[in-house]
Design a protein around this motif. Sequence first.
Motif, PDB file in Angstrom:
ATOM      1  N   THR A 142       2.183  -2.849  -5.245  1.00 26.91           N
ATOM      2  CA  THR A 142       2.524  -1.866  -4.214  1.00 26.91           C
ATOM      3  C   THR A 142       3.891  -1.273  -4.489  1.00 26.91           C
ATOM      4  O   THR A 142       4.815  -1.984  -4.890  1.00 26.91           O
ATOM      5  N   VAL A 192      -5.410 -14.074   7.288  1.00 27.55           N
ATOM      6  CA  VAL A 192      -5.878 -15.283   6.601  1.00 27.55           C
ATOM      7  C   VAL A 192      -6.179 -15.099   5.130  1.00 27.55           C
ATOM      8  O   VAL A 192      -6.664 -16.019   4.483  1.00 27.55           O
ATOM      9  N   GLY A 211     -13.370  -0.110  -1.229  1.00 27.15           N
ATOM     10  CA  GLY A 211     -13.095  -1.133  -2.224  1.00 27.15           C
ATOM     11  C   GLY A 211     -11.916  -2.029  -1.913  1.00 27.15           C
ATOM     12  O   GLY A 211     -11.015  -2.162  -2.721  1.00 27.15           O
ATOM     13  N   ALA A 212     -11.920  -2.657  -0.748  1.00 27.50           N
ATOM     14  CA  ALA A 212     -10.831  -3.579  -0.426  1.00 27.50           C
ATOM     15  C   ALA A 212     -11.362  -4.748   0.385  1.00 27.50           C
ATOM     16  O   ALA A 212     -11.898  -4.575   1.464  1.00 27.50           O
ATOM     17  N   ASN A 262      -4.348  -2.182   6.255  1.00 28.83           N
ATOM     18  CA  ASN A 262      -3.457  -3.327   6.412  1.00 28.83           C
ATOM     19  C   ASN A 262      -3.758  -4.011   7.731  1.00 28.83           C
ATOM     20  O   ASN A 262      -4.001  -3.339   8.730  1.00 28.83           O
ATOM     21  N   ARG A 310      -5.311 -12.313  -5.726  1.00 25.66           N
ATOM     22  CA  ARG A 310      -4.129 -11.543  -6.106  1.00 25.66           C
ATOM     23  C   ARG A 310      -4.457 -10.062  -6.129  1.00 25.66           C
ATOM     24  O   ARG A 310      -3.693  -9.223  -5.687  1.00 25.66           O
ATOM     25  N   HIS A 311      -5.641  -9.744  -6.634  1.00 31.75           N
ATOM     26  CA  HIS A 311      -6.050  -8.348  -6.715  1.00 31.75           C
ATOM     27  C   HIS A 311      -6.285  -7.750  -5.336  1.00 31.75           C
ATOM     28  O   HIS A 311      -6.026  -6.573  -5.090  1.00 31.75           O
ATOM     29  N   GLU A 312      -6.809  -8.577  -4.456  1.00 31.41           N
ATOM     30  CA  GLU A 312      -7.206  -8.068  -3.142  1.00 31.41           C
ATOM     31  C   GLU A 312      -6.113  -8.160  -2.085  1.00 31.41           C
ATOM     32  O   GLU A 312      -6.250  -7.601  -0.999  1.00 31.41           O
ATOM     33  N   SER A 313      -5.032  -8.847  -2.354  1.00 29.41           N
ATOM     34  CA  SER A 313      -3.969  -8.951  -1.361  1.00 29.41           C
ATOM     35  C   SER A 313      -3.489  -7.553  -1.002  1.00 29.41           C
ATOM     36  O   SER A 313      -3.319  -6.715  -1.875  1.00 29.41           O
ATOM     37  N   CYS A 314      -3.295  -7.304   0.285  1.00 30.51           N
ATOM     38  CA  CYS A 314      -2.911  -5.949   0.659  1.00 30.51           C
ATOM     39  C   CYS A 314      -1.433  -5.705   0.369  1.00 30.51           C
ATOM     40  O   CYS A 314      -1.011  -4.571   0.246  1.00 30.51           O
ATOM     41  N   GLY A 315      -0.645  -6.751   0.278  1.00 25.38           N
ATOM     42  CA  GLY A 315       0.765  -6.594  -0.051  1.00 25.38           C
ATOM     43  C   GLY A 315       1.685  -6.455   1.134  1.00 25.38           C
ATOM     44  O   GLY A 315       2.881  -6.295   0.975  1.00 25.38           O
ATOM     45  N   LYS A 316       1.142  -6.529   2.332  1.00 25.56           N
ATOM     46  CA  LYS A 316       1.997  -6.283   3.499  1.00 25.56           C
ATOM     47  C   LYS A 316       2.948  -7.443   3.750  1.00 25.56           C
ATOM     48  O   LYS A 316       4.127  -7.225   4.038  1.00 25.56           O
ATOM     49  N   ARG A 355      -1.600  -1.639  -4.248  1.00 27.92           N
ATOM     50  CA  ARG A 355      -1.867  -2.810  -3.404  1.00 27.92           C
ATOM     51  C   ARG A 355      -1.244  -4.058  -3.995  1.00 27.92           C
ATOM     52  O   ARG A 355      -0.866  -4.089  -5.153  1.00 27.92           O
ATOM     53  N   ALA A 356      -1.112  -5.079  -3.187  1.00 24.84           N
ATOM     54  CA  ALA A 356      -0.624  -6.407  -3.597  1.00 24.84           C
ATOM     55  C   ALA A 356       0.739  -6.270  -4.260  1.00 24.84           C
ATOM     56  O   ALA A 356       1.575  -5.504  -3.818  1.00 24.84           O
ATOM     57  N   ASN A 386       0.322 -13.770  -6.650  1.00 27.89           N
ATOM     58  CA  ASN A 386       0.585 -13.418  -8.046  1.00 27.89           C
ATOM     59  C   ASN A 386       1.330 -14.542  -8.758  1.00 27.89           C
ATOM     60  O   ASN A 386       1.139 -14.761  -9.954  1.00 27.89           O
ATOM     61  N   TYR A 401       8.633  -1.997   4.589  1.00 25.87           N
ATOM     62  CA  TYR A 401       7.981  -0.963   5.379  1.00 25.87           C
ATOM     63  C   TYR A 401       8.941  -0.051   6.137  1.00 25.87           C
ATOM     64  O   TYR A 401       8.507   0.932   6.729  1.00 25.87           O
ATOM     65  N   ARG A 430      -4.046   3.223   5.870  1.00 21.11           N
ATOM     66  CA  ARG A 430      -4.074   2.214   4.847  1.00 21.11           C
ATOM     67  C   ARG A 430      -4.623   0.917   5.448  1.00 21.11           C
ATOM     68  O   ARG A 430      -4.248   0.536   6.538  1.00 21.11           O
ATOM     69  N   ARG A 473       1.521 -11.816  -0.771  1.00 22.25           N
ATOM     70  CA  ARG A 473       1.753 -10.891  -1.872  1.00 22.25           C
ATOM     71  C   ARG A 473       2.400 -11.597  -3.055  1.00 22.25           C
ATOM     72  O   ARG A 473       1.956 -11.509  -4.188  1.00 22.25           O
TER      73      ARG A 473
END
Lengths: 436, 869
Positions: B180, A389, A167-168, A187, A338-344, B176-177, A353, B156, A185, A349
């Motif tokens: 996190t 991207v 689910g990502a 990323n 926003r929901h799907e951004s991995c946050g790295k 996530r996002a 939002n 990280y 994870r 990130r």
Amino acid sequence: MSDRGILFTHIDEPGLQRLDVYERLGGYRGLRKALTAMSQDEVLKELEASGLRGRGGAGFSMGKKASFLPHGGIEKYLCCNADESEPGTFKDRELMHKHPHQLVEGVLIGAFAAGASHAFIYIRGEYEEEANILDAAVSEAYERGYAGENILGSGFSCSLVVHRGAGAYICGEETALLDSLEGKRGNPRLKPPFPANQGLYNGPTLINNVETLSNTPHIIVNGADWFRSFGTEKSPGTKIVSVSGNVKRPGNYEIELGIPARDIIYGLAGGPHPGRRVKAWFPGGSSSPVLTEEHLDLPFDFESMQQAGSMLGTASIIVVDENVPIVEVALRLAEFYRHESCGKCVPCREGTNWTVKMLERIDAGDATPMDLDVMASVQANIIGNCLCVLGDSMAMPVGSMIKRFRPEFEAHMERARIAAGALTEELHVPLPSEVA
Amino acid sequence: MSDNWITFTVDGREVRAPADELLLDAVKRGDVEVPFFCYEPKLGAPVGACRMCLVEIEGIPKLQTSCSTPVKDGMVVYTQTNRVKEAQNAVVEFLLVNHPLDCPVCDKGGECPLQDISFGWGPGRSRFHDQKRNFPKPIALSPLVAIDRERCILCYRCVRFSQEVAEDYQLAFLERADHTFVGTFDGRPYIAPFAGNIIELCPVGALTSTSYRFRARPWDIVDAGSICTLCPSQCNISFTIRDERVERVLARDNEAVDDGWLCDKGRWGYQAVNSGDRVVAPLVRDGGRLRPATWERALDAAVNGLRTAGAASAAVVGGQTTNEEGYLVQRIFREALGSHNVDSRTGGPLDKHTARLLSHPGLAAAVPDIDSAKCVLVLETDPINEAPIIDLRLRKAVRRFGCRLVVAASGPTALDAGAAERITFAPGTGEAFMRALQKALLKVDAPGDVRHEQPDADPAEGDADEAGVIGGQAQLAAFLAEHSLERLAEIAEVEVDDLEEAAALLTAAENVVVIWGERLGHGEGGATALGALGDLALVLGLDAGEGSGLIEIPTATNGRGLREAGCTPGLGPGLTDIEGPPGMTAAEARDAAGGDVKAYYLLHSDPIRELPEGERWDEALGAASFVVAHEQFLGASAERHADVVFPAESYAEKEGTVTHPDGRLQRVRPAIGHPGEVRAEWQVLIDLGIRLGLALEHHVSAGAVLAELAERSPLHRGVTLDEIGGRGVRWQERDQSRSAAKDVLGPLLFSDPAEPRTVPRPSDGELRLQTRPDLWTSRELEHAPSLDFLRPRQELVLHPADAERLGLARGDLVRISSNGNAIEAEVAPRASVKEGTGHLIEGTAEQNANALSNGLPPVVKVTKAGTER
């Protein structure tokens, strides 16, 4: 409009999911020819000569990408990207659901071309049914000797595993897919190094989309020239276009690349509902910059869409008619990213939002035209600065919507302000303790 | 780093840099600073997550992260263009979107990279007018580290440290996002010996020290560099001092020693310095009780007591003693009292030849050699408990440089999971194991020639004669010929296959580092075991290979330094000869109590707690006519038996030098003044010595003492405090020391091989006992409140089959007895333990396993507590 097809030719044949039916219709001839009558190099050259471009969004020449993998005895991998998560895209689902063996054969041909000994189909976890269908097809292929050790006595061995995602959307990004497949994870990784050199388990890896690989059996059987007879010079072959949104007949349609977009939207999908007009349309899923009525007569292919300031991407058309507020479209889209951004990485990130919050305020009547400038600036700050991207995938469409529909944004904003009575009410800023 | 240098251009300036150096570092050579958050080369490969270091490179359309881009010849880089500035502004603005404006209440303020970078590369104003995301804050990630998730910029670093440096895999990103957050994967507290490093790694105030919370702002404090003397790792540290009080310890990044890491013991152990329980005045026993006294009185009493005992005195020198203090005490004993009974070691007698061999520069490796070693043999030591920073270094070598690890010990170690080969030999059979390994190594090479040659070694570099033969070679060959591999393996209770695997790994490597624990030489037969170690080093050809050698893990912080300063009964300063027969070891001196030894000098040592057979020490000290001790805290030995106690300095007050296990001399520097009546201990020893008749008046500083040591000891020849400086210097790398040492240390020689000791097998209801050290049992930690929760309870670690055989389950309380002594422990079965062996922690405050050990691994009886007949 031509009704020649490649991938959908037998799509409604009953029992096509079964190997014997697929074989009866000519299935696995391509694999047999590639493994027993051609060398790895010849297969690569054929694929390159066909001009087949990636069908997963990037549009890079498949044959060229496969040739990037180093030769030699090291362990190599092929990953089929079946993590179809681009909003508006549902072509791979139909392909996998109805025509699983076409994909299995395509994966094995791709593996042979790349010299891979292990192949994985990374399918999004939400496609539970399709994953089960593929599992069954892979089992059949093993049983028949089309996968596993010494396939068809050719000396080529390749294992094939179907792996479910969890689910990502980000796991559709090729390097995030690899990390997820490795159990980490999901990323994205830095590129370079590219997966062709350092991919799965740090080994050379070829990653291709479901539709791309599904084309390879046909190219091998019929030849590169035959494939080039479809479509345009720069965009040969056919494309399965998922059409959705405000149209009479949403669905998957196989077309030759280069036909006018109007023919797809109005011709195949029936156009907008009676009395409505196309306000905006996305040519390549929600990640593509939005186009308008004036672009409907452009040829639907990689170059033309790019020239128009958008991109072909997955070639999934989403149509928006004038009844849908553009702000709603933008918000719905931004919420997704926003929901799907991995946050790295920081710009994606925080930028996603922030964009959602600004759009929510616009919709709630708590924004001014300056916020539009800020929002446009935020999109510009995201583009090009992210690790992958995904950030661009939100920033480009949202940025394009602001650019093309600015008056509508401002009008929406103003109406909302009046409706909310914001000028007379005090703004309540919740305390941290009140926030969940 | 590449040897090939290239030229590239940054901001119009031509700069030379090693090819493939990362751009972020390369541009520094052109005086260009690029901001960054997530980049930290010590954590492995760059991640490019924060996007702060974006630069423009000609020919590449998108901006690139300079932290991950290797520089190439002819590259043209721009860091000051509008495009780059806009990107930098954008990243800072994005970071401040959710980062709370906590600066006024945040510990990091004033020493915060985010503050600095916002100021230097940010847009100056944020255009964000929405609600920031919230987390409950701060919460305790562990009792030592607080986490504020709102401040976290998700760089990280902490997660990478946990997963790729300390390899405890506890920290992870969750969700996530923008939801996190950093947490432990199971939501439990983060418990790991290196947790504190994430506080220093964190570029914002998300991870803070619970003990330093709200203590000081950077402008309130001063830094003082020194050495942590709580364990043999001897990490370089920096004390944070506020108002003459140590408030915190930070790492002082010395790549040659500690790679910039600290363990939590070193990071929080300083709290003992501030403890109210410290002895801060001299104590003299009056009417059965120790009472504060003047220095005059205490010194007089000490002098009288020692003078009366004369040569019937013995000194037990504890691990945190500096080289200067050790040198002075052995001068006092040898020259003023006429006694050679000075010992700083826990183990048995040390043979002269072996001691010199093990200090020989030809066989020495330095800590950085671990990085480049192709194979490392870890022998009878668990670094994570004895010298934790070495554990991290080994993990780095395995993970990043492909080093193959061979672990051979009598108990499990933390490195087992990453070892290419893991051998467990029976406790006390280290010598047999090493002989077996030598035999296996020689089977791999052509038989006959005892020495295994390194592939590219130049034999002339070693001490071999022209024929490439080292003295004693024939003897060893004959000895090994007489013993079958199977027999030796049987004594050590190991498999021949495993020995051959280990031998193959060692032979295949171009360079080998052997990390050996000093406890290899403990107990009966310890001396010959160390001889066997020397032989093993020569068989492996460690003298002839570049980057090969031995690194010792002594049981005590300054174990090596004290040996080389003359604190062993048989050797003088610099391992020179002494006049007359050698004195008694600590154990021998203990056994001679009341007879040949009447007085004991306990210099930073609590034998009842820290040495084997604590009960016998209790008796011995009780039978002594006079006991004088230097103590920071009153241990059992001093409390019960000392007639005079001198207050000891903490390491934050001390001036002196210590010697790292790899031979690096390092300076311990005073950071704060002495509390109470505490005096510099080197000064106290000078006073004592003068009163006992030595001419020491010219020693006006610790440096002067070092100068004298440098004169007397060939190993320290000519060294000065200035030369040691803040980074230290390995004496093996000093020409003066090397040439002076040649005469003392002599040529490399094989030892006189002895019959390896066999150990009895346990019978029913019994186990062989092996004591093991634990990082958290040192005395200081009882006075470091932050670390209190880490003090271990005594546990008996044994194989599940033995547990079953003895009718024991996990958590059962058992009584372990031997020779009339008994302690209680909790049962903790572990499959990685050798059958027939039980492991107990030594040195604990209660239920101390030292009460049971007697030099040999004793056989102990195990019964359920409360059920003994």
